[in-house]
Every structure is written in C-alpha cells, then in structure tokens.
Design an enzyme around this catalytic site. Structure first.
Site, PDB file in Angstrom:
ATOM      1  N   ASP A  22     -46.881  69.674 -13.773  1.00  0.00           N
ATOM      2  CA  ASP A  22     -45.883  70.001 -14.102  1.00  0.00           C
ATOM      3  C   ASP A  22     -44.758  69.436 -13.043  1.00  0.00           C
ATOM      4  OD1 ASP A  22     -44.462  70.435 -16.715  1.00  0.00           O
ATOM      5  OD2 ASP A  22     -44.195  73.061 -16.305  1.00  0.00           O
ATOM      6  N   ARG A  35     -37.317  59.860 -17.072  1.00  0.00           N
ATOM      7  CA  ARG A  35     -38.705  60.306 -18.039  1.00  0.00           C
ATOM      8  C   ARG A  35     -39.881  59.707 -17.246  1.00  0.00           C
ATOM      9  NH1 ARG A  35     -38.537  65.687 -19.213  1.00  0.00           N
ATOM     10  NH2 ARG A  35     -40.542  65.718 -20.142  1.00  0.00           N
ATOM     11  N   HIS A  39     -43.363  60.158 -13.931  1.00  0.00           N
ATOM     12  CA  HIS A  39     -44.572  60.482 -15.086  1.00  0.00           C
ATOM     13  C   HIS A  39     -44.936  58.998 -13.627  1.00  0.00           C
ATOM     14  CE1 HIS A  39     -43.566  62.866 -17.701  1.00  0.00           C
ATOM     15  NE2 HIS A  39     -42.867  61.963 -18.625  1.00  0.00           N
ATOM     16  N   SER A  67     -51.272  67.439 -23.675  1.00  0.00           N
ATOM     17  CA  SER A  67     -51.698  68.180 -24.545  1.00  0.00           C
ATOM     18  C   SER A  67     -51.842  68.003 -25.963  1.00  0.00           C
ATOM     19  CB  SER A  67     -50.986  69.578 -24.031  1.00  0.00           C
ATOM     20  OG  SER A  67     -49.862  69.866 -24.600  1.00  0.00           O
ATOM     21  N   THR A  68     -52.634  68.858 -26.877  1.00  0.00           N
ATOM     22  CA  THR A  68     -52.473  68.227 -28.010  1.00  0.00           C
ATOM     23  C   THR A  68     -50.736  68.314 -28.063  1.00  0.00           C
ATOM     24  OG1 THR A  68     -52.730  70.660 -28.485  1.00  0.00           O
ATOM     25  CG2 THR A  68     -54.942  69.302 -28.632  1.00  0.00           C
ATOM     26  N   TRP A  71     -47.683  65.346 -28.366  1.00  0.00           N
ATOM     27  CA  TRP A  71     -47.315  64.529 -29.219  1.00  0.00           C
ATOM     28  C   TRP A  71     -46.185  65.511 -29.908  1.00  0.00           C
ATOM     29  CZ3 TRP A  71     -50.911  60.999 -29.246  1.00  0.00           C
ATOM     30  CH2 TRP A  71     -51.899  60.547 -29.538  1.00  0.00           C
ATOM     31  N   ARG A  73     -43.060  65.686 -28.377  1.00  0.00           N
ATOM     32  CA  ARG A  73     -42.295  64.705 -27.593  1.00  0.00           C
ATOM     33  C   ARG A  73     -42.143  63.534 -27.731  1.00  0.00           C
ATOM     34  NH1 ARG A  73     -43.613  65.934 -20.742  1.00  0.00           N
ATOM     35  NH2 ARG A  73     -44.185  68.026 -21.087  1.00  0.00           N
ATOM     36  N   LEU A 133     -67.678  63.605  -6.166  1.00  0.00           N
ATOM     37  CA  LEU A 133     -65.931  64.653  -7.305  1.00  0.00           C
ATOM     38  C   LEU A 133     -66.186  64.527  -8.784  1.00  0.00           C
ATOM     39  CD1 LEU A 133     -63.565  66.464  -6.779  1.00  0.00           C
ATOM     40  CD2 LEU A 133     -62.603  64.395  -6.225  1.00  0.00           C
ATOM     41  N   ILE A 193     -49.478  79.333 -18.872  1.00  0.00           N
ATOM     42  CA  ILE A 193     -51.439  78.810 -19.339  1.00  0.00           C
ATOM     43  C   ILE A 193     -51.602  78.047 -20.399  1.00  0.00           C
ATOM     44  CG2 ILE A 193     -53.432  79.386 -19.445  1.00  0.00           C
ATOM     45  CD1 ILE A 193     -52.844  80.730 -17.085  1.00  0.00           C
ATOM     46  N   GLU A 205     -58.175  82.006 -10.340  1.00  0.00           N
ATOM     47  CA  GLU A 205     -57.370  82.439  -9.299  1.00  0.00           C
ATOM     48  C   GLU A 205     -56.609  81.797  -9.708  1.00  0.00           C
ATOM     49  OE1 GLU A 205     -57.601  86.077  -7.114  1.00  0.00           O
ATOM     50  OE2 GLU A 205     -58.982  85.816  -7.620  1.00  0.00           O
TER      51      GLU A 205
HETATM   52  C1  FPP Z   1     -45.726  66.818 -16.759  1.00  0.00           C
HETATM   53  O1  FPP Z   1     -43.998  66.505 -16.611  1.00  0.00           O
HETATM   54  C2  FPP Z   1     -47.045  66.165 -16.642  1.00  0.00           C
HETATM   55  C3  FPP Z   1     -46.945  65.821 -18.056  1.00  0.00           C
HETATM   56  C4  FPP Z   1     -47.030  65.665 -19.540  1.00  0.00           C
HETATM   57  C5  FPP Z   1     -48.462  65.719 -18.026  1.00  0.00           C
HETATM   58  C6  FPP Z   1     -48.664  64.015 -17.251  1.00  0.00           C
HETATM   59  C7  FPP Z   1     -49.212  63.436 -16.393  1.00  0.00           C
HETATM   60  C8  FPP Z   1     -48.992  62.569 -15.237  1.00  0.00           C
HETATM   61  C9  FPP Z   1     -48.840  60.728 -15.952  1.00  0.00           C
HETATM   62  C10 FPP Z   1     -49.692  62.665 -13.837  1.00  0.00           C
HETATM   63  C11 FPP Z   1     -51.116  61.502 -14.157  1.00  0.00           C
HETATM   64  C12 FPP Z   1     -51.616  61.984 -14.603  1.00  0.00           C
HETATM   65  C13 FPP Z   1     -52.634  61.336 -14.859  1.00  0.00           C
HETATM   66  C14 FPP Z   1     -54.592  61.318 -15.079  1.00  0.00           C
HETATM   67  C15 FPP Z   1     -52.466  59.928 -15.003  1.00  0.00           C
HETATM   68  P1  FPP Z   1     -42.698  66.946 -17.353  1.00  0.00           P
HETATM   69  O2  FPP Z   1     -42.330  65.985 -18.302  1.00  0.00           O
HETATM   70  O3  FPP Z   1     -43.587  68.176 -18.470  1.00  0.00           O
HETATM   71  O4  FPP Z   1     -42.129  67.395 -16.553  1.00  0.00           O
HETATM   72  P2  FPP Z   1     -40.695  69.195 -17.099  1.00  0.00           P
HETATM   73  O5  FPP Z   1     -41.277  69.681 -17.183  1.00  0.00           O
HETATM   74  O6  FPP Z   1     -39.814  69.180 -15.658  1.00  0.00           O
HETATM   75  O7  FPP Z   1     -39.864  68.057 -18.349  1.00  0.00           O
END
Ligand code: FPP
Length: 238
Positions: A22, A35, A39, A67-68, A71, A73, A133, A193, A205
């Site tokens: 995050d 933004r 990413h 996450s589900t 979408w 955003r 891994l 979570i 943990e």
């Molecule tokens: C949260 O930041 C992150 C995401 C929405 C996930 C995207 C993750 C990546 C691009 C990392 C690379 C992953 C892969 C598997 C290629 P946010 O936009 O929620 O941040 P904020 O809370 O500060 O707005």
C-alpha cells in the site's frame, strides 16, 4: 543468478508471507507526480523483495496486487494498473522463471481483460518448473469472494455437511497447496486487513510499517522476518 536453495531449517523463519503493498498513490502525490508513477515505482520493489524472501528461506509469498474492490478506482487508474500487470508479466517473468520463481495467480479470473488473462496464463506456464520460491499474485482477489467460491464448489461437489471440516474447506481455497499465512506485512501504516486472505490469516503475525510501498526494501523485509523470528506463537495455547 538463481535465488538460493530453500533452507528454512530452524523453523524460525516464516514459510508463507503475505504482502499488502500500500502507499503507491501517496508516494507519488508527495512528489507531485501522477499516481501511475507511484505504481511504476512499486513494481521496481518486487525484485529485491523476492530476492530477500528467497534468501530468508520463505517458501511462498502472496502479493496483493488488485482487489475485487479496486475496480471502483477511476477508469484511467484501473487501465494503468492493468497495463502495468501486463507489462510486468510479459517483460519480467522470463528472468524470474530462470531464477527459480514459480508464479501463480489467485483471485477471480472474470472481469480481467483478455490480454492480461493471456499474460497470466503464459507466466504460469513459463515458470511452472520453479522450485526456489512460489509467488502468488492476488489479482481481482477478495478474501470473502474466495470463501464464497470455495463454498460454491463444495456444494456443487455434493459434500455432506458432516464432511465440511476446516481441513476440507482449506482444500477448496484458490491455492490449497500453500501453507497458511505466517507473516502479513502491510506498508503505509494502515491498521486494516482490507479483505486479504481472511481464511489464511487466522494465526498470522502482523508487521505494519509506515514505509510507503515504493520505499520498501530488502532490508525492511529482513527486519520483518527478524521480528517474526523473535515472536512466540501460542496459537491460543499458553
Ligand atoms: C496500493 O497503492 C497498491 C496497489 C493498488 C497495488 C498495485 C501494486 C503494484 C503496482 C506493485 C506491483 C505489483 C505487481 C504484482 C506487478 P495505493 O494506490 O492504494 O496507494 P495509496 O493508498 O497511497 O493511494
């Protein structure tokens, strides 16, 4: 260079680590960047983290990529993320495969664009022989959807109610072969979570850091693992 051979012999290190990555948006906003730049910077952190996980003897790493709920955003940001997943899956995967990483995706495949689905399938095929891994990428993933999907499949298999045990339930999760989560790392300081692996975190943990995901590092991953190793896990006992 391949990741080191698995060696988690003293049992103090986590076998399965989950990561809620995050803070990409805030990282970019603080720099007056779009933004999308956050990413992109977030993708660069993956390699050192995978390396640290391999060196620490972690067997499985689950990354919460989309996450589900994501979408909802703005469409432009969803498109950027999809493009980034496609690019990463296409450009970075061959090298990861050579280094012994096995990639699997967890989540609902519906809704994802066809080109992204294709790149996911190719990434899984290309890395299927990886034995250093296991990296699970949670894409269009929700913990509640996973539980609902498992329940649907149990019902359609005609399971007798008496046979629905915790163990049987575990066999219907998206990745039944993976051990439950030992350590959950969340960046950017939020204490929640967010619908991540609700079944698998029962005894995990938690390591929550203020660091924003693009600033996360191999060193901090190692600190999380060290912190895990010093904890006494009683799992409801004394
Ligand atoms: C949260 O930041 C992150 C995401 C929405 C996930 C995207 C993750 C990546 C691009 C990392 C690379 C992953 C892969 C598997 C290629 P946010 O936009 O929620 O941040 P904020 O809370 O500060 O707005």
């Amino acid at each position: 260079m391949p990741l080191p051979n698995r060696q988690n012999s003293d049992g103090r290190n986590p076998r399965h680590v989950g990561m809620i990555m995050d803070g990409n948006g805030r990282w970019a906003e603080r720099r007056l960047l779009p933004r999308a730049a956050g990413h992109r910077a977030g993708v660069k952190v993956l390699e050192p983290v995978l390396e640290a996980a391999g060196e620490a003897g972690v067997e499985s790493l689950t990354l919460y990529a989309f996450s589900t709920e994501n979408w909802t955003r703005p469409q432009g940001e969803v498109d950027t993320l999809m493009r980034l997943f496609l690019e990463t899956a296409t450009e970075r995967v061959p090298e990861l495969g050579e280094r012994g990483v096995r990639i699997r995706f967890v989540g609902r495949r519906g809704l994802l664009p066809d080109d992204v689905l294709g790149s996911m399938q190719r990434a899984e095929e290309l890395t299927s022989g990886g034995d250093r891994l296991d990296v699970y990428i949670a894409l269009n993933y929700g913990g509640r959807s996973e539980i609902v999907d498992a329940t649907r499949r149990m019902i359609s298999d005609g399971l007798d109610p008496d046979d629905v045990t915790e163990e049987a339930f575990g066999r219907y999760l998206y990745a039944p072969e993976v051990p439950e989560l030992d350590l959950l790392i969340r960046t950017s300081g939020e204490m929640r979570i967010s619908n991540f692996m609700l079944w698998q975190i029962a005894y995990a943990e938690l390591y929550i850091t203020e660091t924003l995901w693009p600033d996360f590092s191999k060193e901090e991953f190692n600190r999380a693992v060290e912190s895990f190793a010093t904890r006494s896990r009683r799992r409801g006992g004394v």
